[in-house]
Design a protein around this motif. Structure first.
Motif, PDB file in Angstrom:
ATOM      1  N   VAL A   1      -0.227 -15.760   4.827  1.00 57.63           N
ATOM      2  CA  VAL A   1      -1.580 -16.106   4.628  1.00 57.63           C
ATOM      3  C   VAL A   1      -1.711 -16.277   3.061  1.00 57.63           C
ATOM      4  N   PRO A   2      -2.757 -17.169   2.520  1.00 58.55           N
ATOM      5  CA  PRO A   2      -2.710 -17.556   1.245  1.00 58.55           C
ATOM      6  C   PRO A   2      -3.090 -16.388   0.184  1.00 58.55           C
ATOM      7  N   ASN A   3      -3.747 -15.316   0.902  1.00 56.76           N
ATOM      8  CA  ASN A   3      -4.806 -14.404   0.168  1.00 56.76           C
ATOM      9  C   ASN A   3      -4.684 -13.222   0.796  1.00 56.76           C
ATOM     10  N   THR A   4      -4.783 -11.906   0.392  1.00 59.26           N
ATOM     11  CA  THR A   4      -4.713 -10.749   1.135  1.00 59.26           C
ATOM     12  C   THR A   4      -6.175 -10.609   1.752  1.00 59.26           C
ATOM     13  N   TYR A   5      -7.111 -11.242   1.194  1.00 62.25           N
ATOM     14  CA  TYR A   5      -8.420 -11.327   1.874  1.00 62.25           C
ATOM     15  C   TYR A   5      -8.516 -11.891   3.275  1.00 62.25           C
ATOM     16  N   ALA A   6      -7.633 -12.663   3.388  1.00 66.84           N
ATOM     17  CA  ALA A   6      -7.406 -13.436   4.960  1.00 66.84           C
ATOM     18  C   ALA A   6      -7.054 -12.066   5.961  1.00 66.84           C
TER      19      ALA A   6
ATOM     20  N   ALA B   1       0.894  -1.241   0.093  1.00 70.07           N
ATOM     21  CA  ALA B   1       0.032   0.054  -0.126  1.00 70.07           C
ATOM     22  C   ALA B   1       0.842   1.215  -0.050  1.00 70.07           C
ATOM     23  N   PHE B   2       1.903   1.449   0.928  1.00 66.65           N
ATOM     24  CA  PHE B   2       2.883   2.451   1.008  1.00 66.65           C
ATOM     25  C   PHE B   2       3.405   2.812  -0.348  1.00 66.65           C
TER      26      PHE B   2
ATOM     27  N   SER C   1      20.289 -19.600  -3.223  1.00 62.79           N
ATOM     28  CA  SER C   1      18.846 -19.113  -3.708  1.00 62.79           C
ATOM     29  C   SER C   1      18.198 -18.493  -2.535  1.00 62.79           C
ATOM     30  N   VAL C   2      16.932 -17.823  -2.643  1.00 56.56           N
ATOM     31  CA  VAL C   2      16.248 -17.170  -1.725  1.00 56.56           C
ATOM     32  C   VAL C   2      14.667 -17.152  -2.183  1.00 56.56           C
ATOM     33  N   THR C   3      14.024 -17.267  -0.949  1.00 53.35           N
ATOM     34  CA  THR C   3      12.556 -17.346  -1.068  1.00 53.35           C
ATOM     35  C   THR C   3      11.643 -15.676  -1.239  1.00 53.35           C
ATOM     36  N   LEU C   4      11.010 -15.476  -2.191  1.00 52.82           N
ATOM     37  CA  LEU C   4      10.374 -14.287  -2.546  1.00 52.82           C
ATOM     38  C   LEU C   4       8.962 -14.554  -2.132  1.00 52.82           C
ATOM     39  N   TYR C   5       8.367 -13.715  -1.894  1.00 54.20           N
ATOM     40  CA  TYR C   5       6.780 -13.631  -1.806  1.00 54.20           C
ATOM     41  C   TYR C   5       6.141 -12.702  -2.840  1.00 54.20           C
ATOM     42  N   LYS C   6       5.172 -12.957  -3.488  1.00 51.08           N
ATOM     43  CA  LYS C   6       4.630 -12.078  -4.552  1.00 51.08           C
ATOM     44  C   LYS C   6       2.911 -11.917  -4.269  1.00 51.08           C
ATOM     45  N   GLN C   7       2.490 -10.723  -4.249  1.00 46.05           N
ATOM     46  CA  GLN C   7       1.169 -10.355  -4.346  1.00 46.05           C
ATOM     47  C   GLN C   7       0.767  -9.296  -5.197  1.00 46.05           C
ATOM     48  N   GLY C   8       0.031  -9.603  -5.934  1.00 45.92           N
ATOM     49  CA  GLY C   8      -0.066  -8.429  -7.113  1.00 45.92           C
ATOM     50  C   GLY C   8       1.285  -8.130  -8.030  1.00 45.92           C
ATOM     51  N   GLU C   9       1.462  -6.714  -7.767  1.00 48.33           N
ATOM     52  CA  GLU C   9       2.683  -6.106  -8.412  1.00 48.33           C
ATOM     53  C   GLU C   9       3.943  -6.220  -7.117  1.00 48.33           C
ATOM     54  N   PHE C  10       3.527  -6.426  -5.934  1.00 43.27           N
ATOM     55  CA  PHE C  10       4.555  -6.449  -4.947  1.00 43.27           C
ATOM     56  C   PHE C  10       5.139  -7.620  -4.804  1.00 43.27           C
ATOM     57  N   ILE C  11       6.631  -7.611  -4.408  1.00 46.62           N
ATOM     58  CA  ILE C  11       7.494  -8.690  -4.446  1.00 46.62           C
ATOM     59  C   ILE C  11       8.285  -8.189  -3.101  1.00 46.62           C
ATOM     60  N   ASP C  12       8.573  -9.285  -2.169  1.00 50.40           N
ATOM     61  CA  ASP C  12       9.687  -9.255  -1.236  1.00 50.40           C
ATOM     62  C   ASP C  12      10.490 -10.302  -0.949  1.00 50.40           C
ATOM     63  N   ILE C  13      11.482 -10.019  -0.352  1.00 51.11           N
ATOM     64  CA  ILE C  13      12.164 -11.086   0.009  1.00 51.11           C
ATOM     65  C   ILE C  13      11.767 -11.671   1.511  1.00 51.11           C
TER      66      ILE C  13
ATOM     67  N   HIS D   1      -9.443  -6.233  -0.476  1.00 49.14           N
ATOM     68  CA  HIS D   1     -10.279  -6.418  -1.094  1.00 49.14           C
ATOM     69  C   HIS D   1     -10.147  -6.675  -2.694  1.00 49.14           C
ATOM     70  N   GLU D   2      -8.947  -6.633  -3.078  1.00 50.29           N
ATOM     71  CA  GLU D   2      -8.518  -7.127  -4.439  1.00 50.29           C
ATOM     72  C   GLU D   2      -8.304  -8.842  -4.206  1.00 50.29           C
ATOM     73  N   LYS D   3      -8.312  -9.036  -3.177  1.00 46.58           N
ATOM     74  CA  LYS D   3      -8.015 -10.718  -2.795  1.00 46.58           C
ATOM     75  C   LYS D   3      -6.821 -11.260  -3.910  1.00 46.58           C
ATOM     76  N   LEU D   4      -5.858 -10.802  -3.712  1.00 51.06           N
ATOM     77  CA  LEU D   4      -4.707 -10.968  -4.345  1.00 51.06           C
ATOM     78  C   LEU D   4      -4.110 -12.312  -3.617  1.00 51.06           C
ATOM     79  N   PRO D   5      -3.706 -13.455  -4.478  1.00 50.70           N
ATOM     80  CA  PRO D   5      -3.156 -14.716  -3.866  1.00 50.70           C
ATOM     81  C   PRO D   5      -1.670 -14.117  -3.559  1.00 50.70           C
ATOM     82  N   VAL D   6      -1.505 -14.788  -2.581  1.00 48.13           N
ATOM     83  CA  VAL D   6       0.170 -14.676  -2.079  1.00 48.13           C
ATOM     84  C   VAL D   6       0.947 -15.829  -2.415  1.00 48.13           C
ATOM     85  N   VAL D   7       1.791 -15.542  -3.250  1.00 47.67           N
ATOM     86  CA  VAL D   7       2.366 -16.871  -4.096  1.00 47.67           C
ATOM     87  C   VAL D   7       3.934 -16.727  -3.722  1.00 47.67           C
ATOM     88  N   ARG D   8       4.388 -17.934  -3.166  1.00 49.51           N
ATOM     89  CA  ARG D   8       6.047 -18.310  -2.590  1.00 49.51           C
ATOM     90  C   ARG D   8       6.625 -18.646  -4.224  1.00 49.51           C
ATOM     91  N   MET D   9       7.687 -17.961  -4.244  1.00 51.86           N
ATOM     92  CA  MET D   9       8.640 -18.105  -5.227  1.00 51.86           C
ATOM     93  C   MET D   9      10.182 -18.454  -4.531  1.00 51.86           C
TER      94      MET D   9
END
Length: 224
Positions: A153-158, A50-51, A135-147, A96-104
């Motif tokens: 949680v599986p989805n931002t709606y959680a 959001a920031f 290697s490193v684990t990243l998490y992605k939700q929509g356009e946002f990615i972080d280490i 409320h965009e209910k973005l999936p939170v994906v592990r990479m």
């Protein structure tokens, strides 16, 4: 309480983690300390996303879950605590965009491509590489990615209810010789009533604060 993570043979994991052999499984929700840590760490990513949508020149630094909530550090210009409501509103929008939170899981050299404009994340990746990590684990939700190690949680709606609490100054890696950053503190709950109870409790505690009461009754004064 709804489960949003797993413990597989005692190891905290994402709800989507594959289970390909016999294993001991425990479902994790907000009722446990581990569950709160997962929930609040996921809320850090929500805050950072959001920031960065609102302050596109900002850079996010460290952002852990802590006892009683979470915080995220930012390198940002022209920001004040008056802006917290605006960020809360954007967080609610992302929920409320209910973005999936994906592990990479990616090679560190590959991960660097995602953070070309963020010197703090590049420094973390370099530190990992210097420590011998490949290697490193990243998490992605929509356009946002972080280490992040996760789990999340599986989805931002959680994330059902969030409140940003205060703003403070901080240093990168806690070192006064390094960049000064802006630290935003928050808390989140899986139920709006829990958030309201928390707010009420904070207000009651503030009313009973001996420093406030003492000044109001003219019992003592405080000097820096």
């Amino acid at each position: 309480e709804e489960a949003f993570a797993l413990k597989i043979n005692g190891v905290l994991s994402d709800l989507s983690a594959p289970i390909d052999s016999d294993a001991s499984i425990d479902f994790i929700n907000f009722n446990s300390n581990e569950g709160k840590q997962v929930y609040w760490h996921s809320s850090v990513h929500l805050l950072a996303q959001a920031f960065l949508r609102l302050y596109q020149d900002a850079k996010n630094g460290m952002g852990p879950a802590v006892d009683g909530g979470f915080y995220q550090d930012f390198a940002v210009q022209n920001f004040s605590s008056d802006d917290l409501k605006k960020i809360e509103k954007e967080m609610d929008k992302i929920i409320h965009e209910k973005l999936p939170v994906v592990r990479m899981e990616v090679e560190i050299s590959e991960a660097k491509k995602y953070f070309t404009n963020n010197k703090y994340k590049l420094e973390i990746l370099s530190d990992l590489m210097n420590a011998g990590e490949k290697s490193v684990t990243l998490y992605k939700q929509g356009e946002f990615i972080d280490i992040c190690r996760g789990p999340h949680v599986p989805n931002t709606y959680a994330i059902k209810a969030v409140k940003l609490l205060k703003v403070a100054g901080a240093y990168w890696k806690g070192d006064a010789k390094l960049d000064q950053l802006t630290r935003v503190y928050g808390i989140s709950f899986p139920d709006k009533k829990l958030l309201q109870d928390f707010v009420t409790m904070q207000e009651e505690a503030e009313k009973r604060d001996h420093r406030k009461i003492g000044k109001e009754l003219d019992l003592f004064t405080l000097h820096d």
